[in-house]
Scaffold this motif. Structure first.
Motif, PDB file in Angstrom:
ATOM      1  N   PHE A 312       1.896  57.919 -52.995  1.00 45.44           N
ATOM      2  CA  PHE A 312       1.026  57.555 -51.660  1.00 45.44           C
ATOM      3  C   PHE A 312       1.189  55.613 -51.815  1.00 45.44           C
ATOM      4  CE2 PHE A 312      -0.605  61.257 -54.309  1.00 45.44           C
ATOM      5  CZ  PHE A 312      -0.954  61.360 -53.266  1.00 45.44           C
ATOM      6  N   ARG A 313       2.103  55.380 -50.601  1.00 46.72           N
ATOM      7  CA  ARG A 313       1.163  53.939 -49.788  1.00 46.72           C
ATOM      8  C   ARG A 313       0.862  53.912 -48.597  1.00 46.72           C
ATOM      9  NH1 ARG A 313       3.783  55.227 -46.462  1.00 46.72           N
ATOM     10  NH2 ARG A 313       5.924  55.870 -46.093  1.00 46.72           N
ATOM     11  N   THR A 314       0.869  52.507 -49.006  1.00 48.20           N
ATOM     12  CA  THR A 314       0.726  52.336 -47.128  1.00 48.20           C
ATOM     13  C   THR A 314       2.195  51.273 -46.815  1.00 48.20           C
ATOM     14  OG1 THR A 314      -0.434  50.375 -47.525  1.00 48.20           O
ATOM     15  CG2 THR A 314      -1.685  52.393 -46.532  1.00 48.20           C
ATOM     16  N   VAL A 315       2.540  51.584 -45.580  1.00 44.63           N
ATOM     17  CA  VAL A 315       3.253  50.557 -44.755  1.00 44.63           C
ATOM     18  C   VAL A 315       2.484  49.912 -43.353  1.00 44.63           C
ATOM     19  CG1 VAL A 315       5.221  52.192 -44.009  1.00 44.63           C
ATOM     20  CG2 VAL A 315       6.092  49.802 -44.505  1.00 44.63           C
ATOM     21  N   GLU A 316       3.256  48.445 -43.230  1.00 43.60           N
ATOM     22  CA  GLU A 316       2.954  48.369 -41.441  1.00 43.60           C
ATOM     23  C   GLU A 316       3.594  46.814 -41.071  1.00 43.60           C
ATOM     24  OE1 GLU A 316      -0.921  48.269 -41.735  1.00 43.60           O
ATOM     25  OE2 GLU A 316      -1.173  46.548 -43.373  1.00 43.60           O
ATOM     26  N   ALA A 317       3.521  47.715 -39.711  1.00 45.25           N
ATOM     27  CA  ALA A 317       4.301  45.784 -39.028  1.00 45.25           C
ATOM     28  C   ALA A 317       2.790  44.820 -39.007  1.00 45.25           C
ATOM     29  CB  ALA A 317       4.856  45.873 -38.147  1.00 45.25           C
ATOM     30  N   TYR A 318       2.736  43.958 -39.241  1.00 46.56           N
ATOM     31  CA  TYR A 318       1.561  42.867 -39.506  1.00 46.56           C
ATOM     32  C   TYR A 318       1.523  41.687 -39.562  1.00 46.56           C
ATOM     33  CZ  TYR A 318      -2.893  40.932 -40.817  1.00 46.56           C
ATOM     34  OH  TYR A 318      -4.412  39.967 -41.010  1.00 46.56           O
ATOM     35  N   SER A 319       1.276  41.115 -38.188  1.00 49.22           N
ATOM     36  CA  SER A 319       1.899  40.025 -37.018  1.00 49.22           C
ATOM     37  C   SER A 319       3.912  40.018 -37.511  1.00 49.22           C
ATOM     38  CB  SER A 319       1.064  38.943 -38.072  1.00 49.22           C
ATOM     39  OG  SER A 319       1.693  37.864 -37.337  1.00 49.22           O
ATOM     40  N   LYS A 320       3.913  38.936 -38.101  1.00 53.20           N
ATOM     41  CA  LYS A 320       5.227  38.666 -38.744  1.00 53.20           C
ATOM     42  C   LYS A 320       5.463  39.315 -39.796  1.00 53.20           C
ATOM     43  CE  LYS A 320       5.486  34.767 -35.012  1.00 53.20           C
ATOM     44  NZ  LYS A 320       6.111  34.005 -35.198  1.00 53.20           N
ATOM     45  N   GLN A 321       4.723  39.911 -40.308  1.00 52.87           N
ATOM     46  CA  GLN A 321       5.470  40.671 -41.235  1.00 52.87           C
ATOM     47  C   GLN A 321       5.246  42.487 -41.435  1.00 52.87           C
ATOM     48  OE1 GLN A 321       2.653  38.107 -43.749  1.00 52.87           O
ATOM     49  NE2 GLN A 321       4.487  36.706 -44.772  1.00 52.87           N
ATOM     50  N   VAL A 322       5.764  42.665 -42.663  1.00 52.54           N
ATOM     51  CA  VAL A 322       6.044  43.859 -42.913  1.00 52.54           C
ATOM     52  C   VAL A 322       5.421  43.873 -44.281  1.00 52.54           C
ATOM     53  CG1 VAL A 322       7.269  46.208 -43.534  1.00 52.54           C
ATOM     54  CG2 VAL A 322       8.460  44.960 -41.510  1.00 52.54           C
ATOM     55  N   LEU A 323       4.477  44.750 -44.524  1.00 49.25           N
ATOM     56  CA  LEU A 323       3.278  44.838 -45.295  1.00 49.25           C
ATOM     57  C   LEU A 323       3.567  46.073 -46.535  1.00 49.25           C
ATOM     58  CD1 LEU A 323      -0.139  43.483 -44.480  1.00 49.25           C
ATOM     59  CD2 LEU A 323       1.941  42.289 -45.294  1.00 49.25           C
ATOM     60  N   LEU A 324       4.265  46.296 -47.082  1.00 52.14           N
ATOM     61  CA  LEU A 324       3.415  47.690 -48.238  1.00 52.14           C
ATOM     62  C   LEU A 324       3.057  47.334 -49.395  1.00 52.14           C
ATOM     63  CD1 LEU A 324       6.523  49.932 -48.350  1.00 52.14           C
ATOM     64  CD2 LEU A 324       6.416  49.053 -51.015  1.00 52.14           C
ATOM     65  N   ASN A 325       2.039  47.970 -49.047  1.00 51.07           N
ATOM     66  CA  ASN A 325       0.673  47.866 -49.734  1.00 51.07           C
ATOM     67  C   ASN A 325      -0.163  47.407 -49.996  1.00 51.07           C
ATOM     68  OD1 ASN A 325       0.762  51.077 -51.210  1.00 51.07           O
ATOM     69  ND2 ASN A 325       2.247  50.037 -52.852  1.00 51.07           N
ATOM     70  N   GLY A 326      -0.332  46.843 -48.287  1.00 50.83           N
ATOM     71  CA  GLY A 326      -0.964  45.061 -48.008  1.00 50.83           C
ATOM     72  C   GLY A 326      -0.051  44.022 -48.473  1.00 50.83           C
ATOM     73  N   THR A 509      26.727  27.164 -36.391  1.00 49.36           N
ATOM     74  CA  THR A 509      26.146  26.817 -35.281  1.00 49.36           C
ATOM     75  C   THR A 509      25.010  27.426 -34.747  1.00 49.36           C
ATOM     76  OG1 THR A 509      27.862  26.819 -33.927  1.00 49.36           O
ATOM     77  CG2 THR A 509      27.840  24.648 -34.534  1.00 49.36           C
ATOM     78  N   THR A 510      24.892  28.734 -34.827  1.00 51.90           N
ATOM     79  CA  THR A 510      24.127  29.814 -33.777  1.00 51.90           C
ATOM     80  C   THR A 510      22.644  29.967 -34.526  1.00 51.90           C
ATOM     81  OG1 THR A 510      26.584  30.755 -33.613  1.00 51.90           O
ATOM     82  CG2 THR A 510      24.340  31.752 -33.614  1.00 51.90           C
ATOM     83  N   ASN A 511      21.654  30.063 -34.256  1.00 51.25           N
ATOM     84  CA  ASN A 511      20.510  30.228 -34.745  1.00 51.25           C
ATOM     85  C   ASN A 511      19.829  31.551 -33.517  1.00 51.25           C
ATOM     86  OD1 ASN A 511      19.778  28.280 -36.242  1.00 51.25           O
ATOM     87  ND2 ASN A 511      20.351  27.046 -34.717  1.00 51.25           N
ATOM     88  N   TRP A 512      18.747  32.567 -34.659  1.00 50.98           N
ATOM     89  CA  TRP A 512      18.691  34.120 -34.320  1.00 50.98           C
ATOM     90  C   TRP A 512      16.913  33.711 -33.463  1.00 50.98           C
ATOM     91  CZ3 TRP A 512      21.851  37.190 -32.612  1.00 50.98           C
ATOM     92  CH2 TRP A 512      23.115  36.957 -32.905  1.00 50.98           C
ATOM     93  N   SER A 513      16.471  34.100 -32.995  1.00 52.03           N
ATOM     94  CA  SER A 513      14.802  34.166 -32.453  1.00 52.03           C
ATOM     95  C   SER A 513      14.433  35.583 -31.118  1.00 52.03           C
ATOM     96  CB  SER A 513      14.235  32.629 -31.766  1.00 52.03           C
ATOM     97  OG  SER A 513      14.744  32.572 -30.646  1.00 52.03           O
ATOM     98  N   THR A 514      13.170  35.986 -31.417  1.00 55.40           N
ATOM     99  CA  THR A 514      12.906  36.751 -30.682  1.00 55.40           C
ATOM    100  C   THR A 514      11.881  36.295 -30.119  1.00 55.40           C
ATOM    101  OG1 THR A 514      11.784  39.102 -30.468  1.00 55.40           O
ATOM    102  CG2 THR A 514      11.419  38.001 -32.364  1.00 55.40           C
ATOM    103  N   ILE A 515      11.594  36.718 -28.620  1.00 62.48           N
ATOM    104  CA  ILE A 515      10.488  36.624 -27.478  1.00 62.48           C
ATOM    105  C   ILE A 515       9.621  37.111 -27.916  1.00 62.48           C
ATOM    106  CG2 ILE A 515      11.929  35.952 -25.549  1.00 62.48           C
ATOM    107  CD1 ILE A 515      11.210  39.025 -24.708  1.00 62.48           C
ATOM    108  N   TYR A 516       9.105  38.354 -29.426  1.00 65.24           N
ATOM    109  CA  TYR A 516       8.461  39.268 -29.946  1.00 65.24           C
ATOM    110  C   TYR A 516       8.424  38.821 -31.008  1.00 65.24           C
ATOM    111  CZ  TYR A 516      10.504  42.256 -26.163  1.00 65.24           C
ATOM    112  OH  TYR A 516      10.853  43.219 -24.799  1.00 65.24           O
ATOM    113  N   ASN A 517       6.605  38.948 -31.408  1.00 62.78           N
ATOM    114  CA  ASN A 517       5.527  38.621 -31.754  1.00 62.78           C
ATOM    115  C   ASN A 517       5.453  39.390 -32.980  1.00 62.78           C
ATOM    116  OD1 ASN A 517       4.198  36.466 -33.845  1.00 62.78           O
ATOM    117  ND2 ASN A 517       2.471  37.096 -33.303  1.00 62.78           N
ATOM    118  N   LYS A 518       6.435  40.097 -34.093  1.00 64.59           N
ATOM    119  CA  LYS A 518       6.970  40.819 -34.146  1.00 64.59           C
ATOM    120  C   LYS A 518       8.233  40.536 -35.456  1.00 64.59           C
ATOM    121  CE  LYS A 518       5.650  44.159 -30.881  1.00 64.59           C
ATOM    122  NZ  LYS A 518       6.384  45.228 -29.933  1.00 64.59           N
TER     123      LYS A 518
END
Ligand code: GCB
Length: 623
Positions: A312-326, A509-518
């Motif tokens: 038994f556990r929970t998992v979710e994408a929450y704002s910019k993080q992945v939460l396992l059991n909160g 010299t390379t950086n990464w980003s995304t347009i999604y707030n996820k």
């Protein structure tokens, strides 16, 4: 306007999926927790590249009762009877197992092989049902018992079953024939073009499942999610889900759920096929990689009883993080193909799963990406007990035919079966609907419909897909902006900066980003090296090049944005691929493994291992 169009096309895909007929029966789950009779072992075979056993000389499909068909008896009626085929112990294949590794003549074979198994069967009760269950057959299976067709199935990595009609099973000498065909086609899933070996055959377990007339077909039992971003209660924990019977009961049926360790038992009464369940557990230990606690659970009706082990556990994408059991987690992953390279074959057994997952553990992983198709159930079950998080994927890979509704239907069936088989596995936290699919409105509609399907079937996990980024644009910032990112929970991308295009120093010299707030995840990165080939680090395929690649990548990762939640580099071990034809270093192997095909560790293994260990330590210190 664009949105309306998109919604219409999703509706369209959904409509197709409900009207299309299924060749196999609905899936029976938790096969390891049921009474079964194994049909594994030695099967006789006929190699049939011209499909003589299926088509007549005008290339028309043979009728059911044609004596020339390879599913009919191979015994001549008398000495003058002409039989131009026959099954014999001179030609046998082991099941489960791909055919490619079993005899040299099969190594590159793509076509039809007929498998035959004779077995006796003790009929216990006339009321009982008997199903024939296959863990997987690559790619198409046509199944015949005692001359009668039970059905067919397409898709090389998903289980299926057929109910055996009453009266068809005999007590002696049942004649089970499976036509297996692994030819690749443009409109298959996957399509013609992949970067892995097209292993053919009955690649996973086959068994008979004996069931009462009314039985538990499937169930989904999990910890209820609390408010977004909160730690689930382990005291008075709310458990919810459903149990699905094979049919509507004639009278009220009682279904019991027991968890002996917690001294828990509750009965539910139903007159429906599907019953919602909810209960409260006074105190539970939550499942996590550090503490992979599983509870033995027994689900029973008057005549049926199944046993499983559930975490038994929970998992979710929450704002910019992945939460396992909160709580936020960082995924130290590795991608894995379902292959035992030492024997050049598909993996299928518990021992195979142990080999692959213990290698991942040695690398200090807490997560694996099971690429690029659903792996055998032993993998996700072992991941449950070892505490390894899992990304599970369907083979919607590269350029499948996104405009074809039948292709969509096929992909959706595979997704549905993958989720159905494994929805009780705590380890599985991500359903992936595909890999590196080229951006276009048609592809995005197709993939969006799959994402919707996954969400609709299971809202307790994240849905993702491995996206591509155009990282060779010469810009210093690579932006993950694939329109599919709008629909996934976890934005994942593959990048090979320093292998495909330029050398590893580009990373500096390379950086990464995304347009999604996820949350953002690197689903692949890697470079090829032949174990034991040493040269300066600029030399392709040397261990030094691969080591340098990892060093530069790791240095670059220090500059990842704050929503970066993990990675699954490519790949655990060297794997067979007909696309890799460098005669010095590849010879039919993709060499991006951290282990080589003999199980040796390359230099890069130690670099990634040290990095993962440092991340783990940092994690522990912060807790
Ligand atoms: C990828 C694919 C993977 C290949 C890998 C490679 O991006 O997703 O299936 O095997 O690259 O080695 O090029």
């Amino acid at each position: 306007m664009v949105d309306i169009k998109r919604s219409l096309s999703i509706l369209f895909f959904c409509f197709c999926s409900t009207i299309a007929s299924r060749a196999q029966d609905s899936l029976i789950t938790d096969i390891p927790g049921r009474q079964t009779i194994s049909l594994n072992g030695s099967w006789q075979y006929i190699m049939d590249p011209y499909e003589t056993g299926f088509y007549d000389y005008r290339y028309k499909e043979l009728a059911q009762n044609t004596p020339a068909a390879y599913w009919s008896s191979d015994v001549p009626a008398n000495k003058s009877d002409l039989k131009e085929f026959g099954y014999t112990d001179k030609y046998t294949l082991q099941v489960p197992g791909d055919w490619n590794h079993q005899y040299p003549k099969f190594q590159y074979y793509e076509g039809t092989v007929w498998y035959k198994k004779s077995f006796d069967y003790h009929i216990k009760s006339k009321n009982d049902k008997v199903y024939l269950y296959f863990g997987a057959v690559n790619y198409r299976a046509d199944v015949y018992l005692n001359g009668k067709k039970l059905g067919m199935h397409v898709g090389g990595f998903t289980p299926f079953n057929f109910e055996i009609p009453k009266g068809l099973l005999k007590s002696k000498n049942n004649y089970l024939v499976v036509r297996v065909n692994n030819n690749r086609h443009k409109d298959d899933v996957p399509t013609l073009n992949t970067d892995w070996w097209n292993y053919g055959g009955i690649t996973r377990n086959v068994c008979l499942v004996e069931l009462p007339n009314l039985f538990i077909r499937d169930y989904f039992i999990h910890l209820k999610k609390g408010k977004l971003g909160t730690v689930p209660a382990s005291k008075n924990a709310d458990i919810i889900g459903w149990i699905n019977l094979n049919r509507t009961p004639e009278t009220q049926e009682k279904i019991a759920i027991e968890i002996p360790e917690l001294n828990f038992k509750k009965e539910f009464s139903t007159s429906q096929k599907k019953v919602a369940v909810n209960f409260n557990l006074p105190k539970i230990q939550l499942w996590s990689p550090e503490h992979p606690k599983l509870y033995r659970i027994i689900i029973s009706t008057k005549n049926d009883r199944i046993v499983d082990k559930i975490g038994f556990r929970t998992v979710e994408a929450y704002s910019k993080q992945v939460l396992l059991n909160g709580k936020p987690i960082f995924m130290r992953g590795i991608s894995i193909h379902e292959e035992i390279p030492q024997e050049e074959r598909r993996a299928y057994s518990e021992k195979d799963a142990e080999q692959l997952l213990s290698q991942a553990k040695e690398l200090d992983c807490n997560m694996v990406r099971l690429a690029h198709y659903p792996h055998d159930e032993t993998m996700t079950r072992l991941a449950d007990s070892l505490g390894i998080l899992v990304w599970s994927e369907i083979p919607v890979y590269w350029t499948i035919d996104f405009a074809d509704k039948n292709v969509y239907q096929n992909a959706e069936n595979q997704l549905e079966t993958m989720i159905t088989r494994d929805h009780n596995r705590a380890s599985v936290i991500i359903w992936s609907v595909g890999n590196e699919t080229p951006v276009s409105p048609t592809r995005t509609n197709f993939m969006h419909a799959l994402i919707n399907k996954a969400h609709q079937m299971d809202n307790t996990r994240m849905v993702s897909a491995a996206l591509e980024v155009n990282y060779n644009s010469g810009k210093k910032m690579n932006v993950v902006d694939d329109p599919l990112g709008a629909f996934v929970d976890l934005v994942a991308f593959n990048e090979y900066l320093g292998w495909y295009g330029g050398s590893p120093d580009k990373c500096s010299t390379t950086n990464w980003s995304t347009i999604y707030n996820k949350p953002l995840f690197i689903s692949e990165t890697g470079a090829g090296a032949k174990y034991g080939f040493h040269a300066d680090s600029l030399t392709r395929f040397s261990e030094e090049y691969q080591a340098w690649y990892y060093k530069e990548q790791i240095a670059m990762l220090k500059r990842m944005p704050e929503n970066w939640v993990g990675m699954s580099p490519w790949v655990l071990a060297d794997f067979r691929s007909p696309k890799r034809n460098n005669p010095l270093y590849q010879e039919g192997w993709n060499r991006k493994g951290l282990f080589d095909d003999k199980g040796n560790k390359k230099e890069a293994f130690y670099i990634l291992q040290a990095y993962y260990k440092s991340l783990e330590e940092k994690d522990l210190n912060e807790k």
